[in-house]
Design a protein around this motif. Structure first.
Motif, PDB file in Angstrom:
ATOM      1  N   ILE A 152       0.830  -1.217   0.000  1.00 46.19           N
ATOM      2  CA  ILE A 152       0.000   0.000   0.000  1.00 46.19           C
ATOM      3  C   ILE A 152       0.865   1.268   0.000  1.00 46.19           C
ATOM      4  CG2 ILE A 152      -1.986  -1.117   1.104  1.00 46.19           C
ATOM      5  CD1 ILE A 152      -1.099   0.298   3.744  1.00 46.19           C
ATOM      6  N   ALA A 153       2.188   1.088  -0.125  1.00 42.81           N
ATOM      7  CA  ALA A 153       3.076   2.256  -0.109  1.00 42.81           C
ATOM      8  C   ALA A 153       2.781   3.161  -1.303  1.00 42.81           C
ATOM      9  CB  ALA A 153       4.542   1.805  -0.136  1.00 42.81           C
ATOM     10  N   GLY A 154       2.663   4.431  -1.032  1.00 49.59           N
ATOM     11  CA  GLY A 154       2.405   5.411  -2.090  1.00 49.59           C
ATOM     12  C   GLY A 154       0.942   5.561  -2.449  1.00 49.59           C
ATOM     13  N   ASP A 155       0.087   4.639  -1.950  1.00 45.20           N
ATOM     14  CA  ASP A 155      -1.351   4.750  -2.256  1.00 45.20           C
ATOM     15  C   ASP A 155      -1.884   6.058  -1.687  1.00 45.20           C
ATOM     16  OD1 ASP A 155      -1.052   2.321  -3.405  1.00 45.20           O
ATOM     17  OD2 ASP A 155      -2.383   1.225  -2.031  1.00 45.20           O
ATOM     18  N   GLY A 156      -2.647   6.760  -2.469  1.00 45.70           N
ATOM     19  CA  GLY A 156      -3.219   8.026  -2.015  1.00 45.70           C
ATOM     20  C   GLY A 156      -2.302   9.214  -2.227  1.00 45.70           C
ATOM     21  N   LEU A 157      -1.041   8.947  -2.583  1.00 43.45           N
ATOM     22  CA  LEU A 157      -0.096  10.046  -2.812  1.00 43.45           C
ATOM     23  C   LEU A 157      -0.408  10.688  -4.169  1.00 43.45           C
ATOM     24  CD1 LEU A 157       2.263  10.984  -0.996  1.00 43.45           C
ATOM     25  CD2 LEU A 157       3.788   9.596  -2.394  1.00 43.45           C
ATOM     26  N   GLU A 158      -0.517  12.003  -4.165  1.00 44.95           N
ATOM     27  CA  GLU A 158      -0.850  12.706  -5.419  1.00 44.95           C
ATOM     28  C   GLU A 158       0.347  13.488  -5.933  1.00 44.95           C
ATOM     29  OE1 GLU A 158      -4.410  14.979  -4.882  1.00 44.95           O
ATOM     30  OE2 GLU A 158      -5.543  13.201  -4.262  1.00 44.95           O
ATOM     31  N   ASP A 159       0.240  13.914  -7.186  1.00 43.67           N
ATOM     32  CA  ASP A 159       1.291  14.714  -7.831  1.00 43.67           C
ATOM     33  C   ASP A 159       2.646  14.015  -7.814  1.00 43.67           C
ATOM     34  OD1 ASP A 159      -0.485  16.805  -8.355  1.00 43.67           O
ATOM     35  OD2 ASP A 159      -0.217  17.603  -6.328  1.00 43.67           O
ATOM     36  N   ILE A 160       2.632  12.736  -8.181  1.00 43.49           N
ATOM     37  CA  ILE A 160       3.883  11.979  -8.273  1.00 43.49           C
ATOM     38  C   ILE A 160       4.723  12.548  -9.428  1.00 43.49           C
ATOM     39  CG2 ILE A 160       4.889   9.691  -8.713  1.00 43.49           C
ATOM     40  CD1 ILE A 160       3.350   9.087  -6.389  1.00 43.49           C
ATOM     41  N   HIS A 182      13.449  10.500 -16.655  1.00 42.28           N
ATOM     42  CA  HIS A 182      14.036   9.307 -16.049  1.00 42.28           C
ATOM     43  C   HIS A 182      12.990   8.260 -15.675  1.00 42.28           C
ATOM     44  CE1 HIS A 182      17.612  11.642 -16.070  1.00 42.28           C
ATOM     45  NE2 HIS A 182      17.164  12.494 -15.175  1.00 42.28           N
ATOM     46  N   ALA A 183      11.808   8.716 -15.288  1.00 35.68           N
ATOM     47  CA  ALA A 183      10.789   7.769 -14.845  1.00 35.68           C
ATOM     48  C   ALA A 183       9.418   8.432 -14.896  1.00 35.68           C
ATOM     49  CB  ALA A 183      11.077   7.301 -13.419  1.00 35.68           C
ATOM     50  N   SER A 184       8.441   7.708 -15.432  1.00 40.14           N
ATOM     51  CA  SER A 184       7.065   8.221 -15.448  1.00 40.14           C
ATOM     52  C   SER A 184       6.479   8.126 -14.047  1.00 40.14           C
ATOM     53  CB  SER A 184       6.213   7.390 -16.410  1.00 40.14           C
ATOM     54  OG  SER A 184       6.108   6.065 -15.905  1.00 40.14           O
ATOM     55  N   ALA A 185       5.371   8.810 -13.830  1.00 44.70           N
ATOM     56  CA  ALA A 185       4.697   8.740 -12.531  1.00 44.70           C
ATOM     57  C   ALA A 185       4.252   7.303 -12.242  1.00 44.70           C
ATOM     58  CB  ALA A 185       3.501   9.692 -12.514  1.00 44.70           C
ATOM     59  N   GLU A 186       3.785   6.615 -13.281  1.00 43.41           N
ATOM     60  CA  GLU A 186       3.309   5.237 -13.103  1.00 43.41           C
ATOM     61  C   GLU A 186       4.455   4.331 -12.641  1.00 43.41           C
ATOM     62  OE1 GLU A 186       2.070   3.510 -16.769  1.00 43.41           O
ATOM     63  OE2 GLU A 186       1.100   1.793 -15.809  1.00 43.41           O
ATOM     64  N   TYR A 187       5.628   4.501 -13.276  1.00 48.08           N
ATOM     65  CA  TYR A 187       6.787   3.686 -12.901  1.00 48.08           C
ATOM     66  C   TYR A 187       7.231   4.015 -11.473  1.00 48.08           C
ATOM     67  CZ  TYR A 187      11.455   1.604 -13.125  1.00 48.08           C
ATOM     68  OH  TYR A 187      12.571   0.857 -12.872  1.00 48.08           O
ATOM     69  N   ARG A 188       7.267   5.332 -11.152  1.00 47.92           N
ATOM     70  CA  ARG A 188       7.640   5.702  -9.781  1.00 47.92           C
ATOM     71  C   ARG A 188       6.679   5.074  -8.769  1.00 47.92           C
ATOM     72  NH1 ARG A 188       9.964  10.413 -11.914  1.00 47.92           N
ATOM     73  NH2 ARG A 188      11.975  10.894 -10.952  1.00 47.92           N
ATOM     74  N   ARG A 189       5.371   5.104  -9.095  1.00 46.94           N
ATOM     75  CA  ARG A 189       4.378   4.522  -8.189  1.00 46.94           C
ATOM     76  C   ARG A 189       4.695   3.050  -7.920  1.00 46.94           C
ATOM     77  NH1 ARG A 189      -0.105   6.787  -6.273  1.00 46.94           N
ATOM     78  NH2 ARG A 189      -0.572   8.632  -7.483  1.00 46.94           N
ATOM     79  N   ALA A 190       5.064   2.326  -8.969  1.00 46.90           N
ATOM     80  CA  ALA A 190       5.406   0.904  -8.801  1.00 46.90           C
ATOM     81  C   ALA A 190       6.671   0.747  -7.963  1.00 46.90           C
ATOM     82  CB  ALA A 190       5.576   0.254 -10.170  1.00 46.90           C
ATOM     83  N   MET A 191       7.643   1.636  -8.202  1.00 44.44           N
ATOM     84  CA  MET A 191       8.932   1.515  -7.501  1.00 44.44           C
ATOM     85  C   MET A 191       8.821   1.904  -6.025  1.00 44.44           C
ATOM     86  SD  MET A 191      11.001   0.088  -9.497  1.00 44.44           S
ATOM     87  CE  MET A 191       9.593  -0.730 -10.257  1.00 44.44           C
TER      88      MET A 191
END
Lengths: 283, 159
Positions: free
Chosen positions: A245-253, A258-267
């Motif tokens: 659940i890490a990063g869940d609910g975090l906005e404006d990633i 170097h990395a898309s928001a989607e990739y950062r969310r996964a990482m």
């Protein structure tokens, strides 16, 4: 690339530095210069005065006093990385310093410079949040203390007045903490960095602090992950569930080349799991 | 016009006293004021390491240090390492192991590699790769550079 002109003043003491900061217009502090000089070369920063605090002995060194560990703001990343005291009493801090930039950067860059600059992808802020550090700050109005959790406010924005200097960071010794980072391969900034610190008694996690950098404009705690850990046994199922659940609910990633928001969310989830595994391994 | 700064910097054992603009970067002091062009400017953004020198014995990117900050310091550049007739073991390693192609990164690479061996005389291959992480080479793929550093480590590097 050549910076704009500036007046150069070298301070020989903390009080002289504060006095020079107060009496000069558009003044900035120069310590290692490894955040500031690149910005000045790009002319994103054009200070009229630089106050060089690189040689003030009061703000250098790593000490243990009355059970607390203090790192002077002018201490280089290399000195932190290779400190026997930190390796023994707070290995996560030495680990983190060793992950910053590259050897040349670590020879020049300082703790205080990194904290005051507050790059969204800086490493130290995540660890300072996880170890619940507090910063001792001195300015024209004297001393004050700010907790790491109150210090980082926004991108490149911290709780520090124009005439104030971070003097040191203080924290309790801690073993069960770890830092896990996805490096940007050229700059070695953190695409994602997660610091985890755990307290375990009677076989159960009593408290947890998770610091996250690289994800949004500034380093933040992850309270949902912390809550998911408390009261549980420090084992793989607990880690996997909390990291999930890490990063869940975090906005404006952040999203960049170097990395898309989607990739950062996964990482965020991957590196939260690795940081927690590292912290548990040190219990 | 900002006031000039007086600096006294010892470069490769020789003291240089000059008045410099505060904004003068150490790399330009070395190349343009002293004519020591062995230290290269590559990326100019603190990443590639071509400008690496030693300041008081520790490697630094001279494109990210003002000359004024080096006042009172001892700086070593590639010109202060070995000589044509008597190569430093690291230079010999780059020669013997073909550690360069175009050569642009080589002076900085050698300064970083010497810094590594000064701290860690017998590094593992992983430690060598970490030790040169601040230096980019676009030719070799690093393999021969690693071998060159291993060669120097075998021979034993003196400062």
């Amino acid at each position: 690339m050549i910076p704009t002109e500036f007046d150069y003043k070298r301070a020989t003491s903390l009080d002289e530095a504060i006095q020079l900061l107060s009496s000069s217009s558009e003044a900035k502090l120069l310590a290692g210069g490894h955040s500031l000089i690149p910005l000045m070369k790009l002319r994103l920063s054009e200070p009229e005065t630089l106050v060089d605090i690189g040689r003030i002995p009061d703000i250098k060194g790593i000490r243990e006093r009355e059970g607390k560990i203090g790192i002077g703001a002018g201490t280089t990343h290399h000195e932190v990385e290779t400190s026997d005291l930190l390796r023994e009493k707070a290995p996560v801090v030495a680990d983190c310093a060793g992950e910053i930039g590259d050897p040349q950067v670590r020879n020049r860059g300082t703790l205080g410079g990194s904290l005051a600059h507050a790059d969204p992808a800086a490493d130290y802020p995540a660890v300072m949040l996880a170890i619940d550090a507090e910063f001792h700050i001195k300015g024209g109005n004297g001393w004050r203390t700010v907790k790491a959790s109150d210090f980082f406010q926004d991108m490149f924005t911290v709780d520090l007045a124009d005439d104030e200097i971070i003097v040191n960071a203080m924290f309790d010794p801690i073993q069960s903490a770890s830092y896990a980072k996805l490096h940007q391969r050229a700059s070695h900034y953190a695409i994602i960095g997660v610091a985890a610190a755990l307290g375990v008694e009677n076989g159960l996690i009593q408290w947890a602090r998770l610091g996250l950098t690289g994800a949004i404009g500034y380093a933040v705690r992850m309270p949902n992950v912390e809550e998911a850990l408390i009261g549980k046994q420090p084992e793989q199922d607990t880690i996997d569930a909390a990291a999930g659940i890490a990063g869940d609910g975090l906005e404006d990633i952040n999203s960049d080349l170097h990395a898309s928001a989607e990739y950062r969310r996964a990482m965020i989830k991957v590196f939260t799991r690795r940081a927690l595994e590292g912290a548990v391994a040190r219990l | 016009m900002s006031e000039k700064a007086t600096v006294s910097i010892t470069v490769n054992g020789k003291v240089h006293e000059e008045e410099v603009e505060p904004r003068l970067l150490l790399v330009h002091f070395l190349r343009e004021h002293l004519g020591l062009t062995g230290t290269h400017v590559g990326c100019d953004t603190s990443q590639c390491g071509a400008c690496t020198v030693h300041i008081d014995g520790a490697s630094a990117k001279s494109c990210t240090v003002f000359a004024a900050q080096a006042d009172g310091s001892e700086v070593t550049t590639i010109e202060g390492v070995g000589s044509q007739d008597n190569l430093h073991p690291m230079q010999e390693g780059f020669w013997e192991e073909h550690g360069l192609q175009c050569g642009y990164c080589t002076p900085g690479m050698i300064m970083s590699a010497i810094n590594l061996l000064n701290e860690n005389p017998k590094p593992t291959e992983k430690e060598i790769r970490e030790g040169i992480a601040g230096n980019l080479c676009r030719c070799t793929g690093y393999q021969h550079i690693v071998k060159a550093v291993q060669y120097a480590a075998e021979k034993g590097v003196v400062r």
